[in-house]
Scaffold this motif. Structure first.
Motif, PDB file in Angstrom:
ATOM      1  N   GLY A  62       0.810  -1.213   0.000  1.00 33.61           N
ATOM      2  CA  GLY A  62       0.000   0.000   0.000  1.00 33.61           C
ATOM      3  C   GLY A  62       0.844   1.265   0.000  1.00 33.61           C
ATOM      4  N   ILE A  63       1.952   1.245   0.709  1.00 33.23           N
ATOM      5  CA  ILE A  63       2.859   2.397   0.731  1.00 33.23           C
ATOM      6  C   ILE A  63       3.433   2.633  -0.665  1.00 33.23           C
ATOM      7  CG2 ILE A  63       5.097   3.216   1.609  1.00 33.23           C
ATOM      8  CD1 ILE A  63       4.262   1.772   4.293  1.00 33.23           C
ATOM      9  N   PHE A  64       3.804   1.558  -1.355  1.00 31.65           N
ATOM     10  CA  PHE A  64       4.300   1.708  -2.724  1.00 31.65           C
ATOM     11  C   PHE A  64       3.212   2.235  -3.654  1.00 31.65           C
ATOM     12  CE2 PHE A  64       7.916  -0.633  -1.249  1.00 31.65           C
ATOM     13  CZ  PHE A  64       8.951  -0.171  -2.057  1.00 31.65           C
ATOM     14  N   ALA A  65       1.965   1.848  -3.413  1.00 29.31           N
ATOM     15  CA  ALA A  65       0.856   2.369  -4.222  1.00 29.31           C
ATOM     16  C   ALA A  65       0.741   3.877  -4.053  1.00 29.31           C
ATOM     17  CB  ALA A  65      -0.453   1.684  -3.835  1.00 29.31           C
ATOM     18  N   ILE A  66       0.868   4.351  -2.822  1.00 25.47           N
ATOM     19  CA  ILE A  66       0.795   5.786  -2.554  1.00 25.47           C
ATOM     20  C   ILE A  66       1.955   6.509  -3.243  1.00 25.47           C
ATOM     21  CG2 ILE A  66       1.000   7.536  -0.735  1.00 25.47           C
ATOM     22  CD1 ILE A  66      -0.484   5.446   1.097  1.00 25.47           C
ATOM     23  N   ILE A  67       3.157   5.972  -3.121  1.00 21.31           N
ATOM     24  CA  ILE A  67       4.337   6.581  -3.745  1.00 21.31           C
ATOM     25  C   ILE A  67       4.159   6.655  -5.261  1.00 21.31           C
ATOM     26  CG2 ILE A  67       6.800   6.239  -4.243  1.00 21.31           C
ATOM     27  CD1 ILE A  67       6.996   5.063  -1.348  1.00 21.31           C
ATOM     28  N   TYR A  68       3.662   5.570  -5.849  1.00 23.16           N
ATOM     29  CA  TYR A  68       3.469   5.551  -7.307  1.00 23.16           C
ATOM     30  C   TYR A  68       2.453   6.606  -7.730  1.00 23.16           C
ATOM     31  CZ  TYR A  68       2.648   3.873 -12.041  1.00 23.16           C
ATOM     32  OH  TYR A  68       2.523   3.785 -13.406  1.00 23.16           O
ATOM     33  N   GLN A  69       1.304   6.658  -7.032  1.00 25.21           N
ATOM     34  CA  GLN A  69       0.255   7.616  -7.388  1.00 25.21           C
ATOM     35  C   GLN A  69       0.692   9.058  -7.145  1.00 25.21           C
ATOM     36  OE1 GLN A  69      -3.809   6.539  -5.947  1.00 25.21           O
ATOM     37  NE2 GLN A  69      -2.678   4.834  -5.083  1.00 25.21           N
TER      38      GLN A  69
END
Length: 195
Positions: A62-69
Motif C-alpha cells: 500500500g505504501i508503494f501504491a501511494i508513492i506511485y500515485q
C-alpha cells in the motif's frame, strides 16, 4: 430518467472498441480475486509468513501504491498515452505474476509485490480515460457499464482462483498471465491510439 436501464449494446459511439475495453476490464479484474484469495495463501503456505506478516506485507504494498500515485505516475503519463499505459500495466503484471507463480524465496516477495501497484494505477485511470474518449457524449453511460462489468467478475473470479489454487498454488497466476497476454495483444491491435 434515473430509473432507465442502460444496456451495453445501446452505445452509439465506437461501440466495438468500447466492448473490447469492457471485456478487457472484466478479464483484468482477476487481479482482485488473486489478491484476496490465493496471495495470502501463498504467503502463508508456500513462503511460511505468519498472518501478522501478511498484514505487514499488504501495508508495505500500500505504501508503494501511494508513492506511485503521488510521485511517479505523473512522469509515466508524460511518456505513454492511455492505450500504451494499459499495455504497459499488463506487461508489468505479467512479469509480477510469473515471478509470484515461480518464487519460493520469502525475501524476494518484498521486491515482487511493490510492482503490483504500478500495474493497477496505470491501467485503471488509463482505461477510464480511454473509455471516456471513445464514448464521447455517452461517457457516463460507458463508465457505468465498465464499472458494472468489473463488479460482476469480482464475484466470479475468486471462485475460479480458489479452484485453481487447490489444483496447484501457481495455477491462478499462470492462468492470469495467459489472460493478460491475450488482453494486451487485443488492445494493442484493436484499440485506436488517442493523444
Amino acid at each position: 430518467d434515473p430509473e432507465e436501464i442502460i444496456h451495453t449494446f445501446e452505445l452509439k459511439h465506437n461501440k466495438n472498441q468500447l466492448l473490447i475495453l469492457f471485456f478487457s476490464w472484466l478479464c483484468v479484474s482477476i487481479w482482485f480475486a488473486l489478491h484476496q484469495t490465493s496471495l495470502p495463501l501463498i504467503l502463508t503456505e508456500r513462503l511460511n509468513f505468519s498472518e501478522s506478516n501478511v498484514w505487514f506485507i499488504y501495508t508495505y504494498v500500500g505504501i508503494f501504491a501511494i508513492i506511485y500515485q503521488w510521485l511517479i505516475i505523473k512522469h509515466v503519463l508524460k511518456i505513454f498515452n492511455e492505450k500504451q499505459m494499459i499495455v504497459y500495466g499488463l506487461v508489468v503484471m505479467i512479469i509480477a505474476y510469473l515471478w509470484i507463480a515461480l518464487n519460493t524465496t520469502p525475501f524476494l516477495i518484498f521486491f515482487i509485490l511493490p510492482i503490483l501497484p504500478f500495474w493497477y494505477w496505470s491501467i485503471n485511470p488509463a482505461s477510464s480515460s480511454l473509455t471516456a474518449k471513445l464514448a464521447w457524449k455517452e461517457t457516463w453511460k460507458a463508465l457505468g457499464i465498465s464499472a458494472s462489468y468489473a463488479s460482476v467478475w469480482t464475484i466470479i473470479w475468486p471462485i475460479l482462483a480458489w479452484y485453481l489454487y487447490y489444483m496447484k498454488d501457481s495455477f491462478p497466476y499462470f492462468f492470469a498471465v495467459i489472460i493478460f497476454i491475450i488482453i494486451a495483444l487485443i488492445i494493442n491491435v484493436k484499440i485506436k491510439d488517442y493523444e
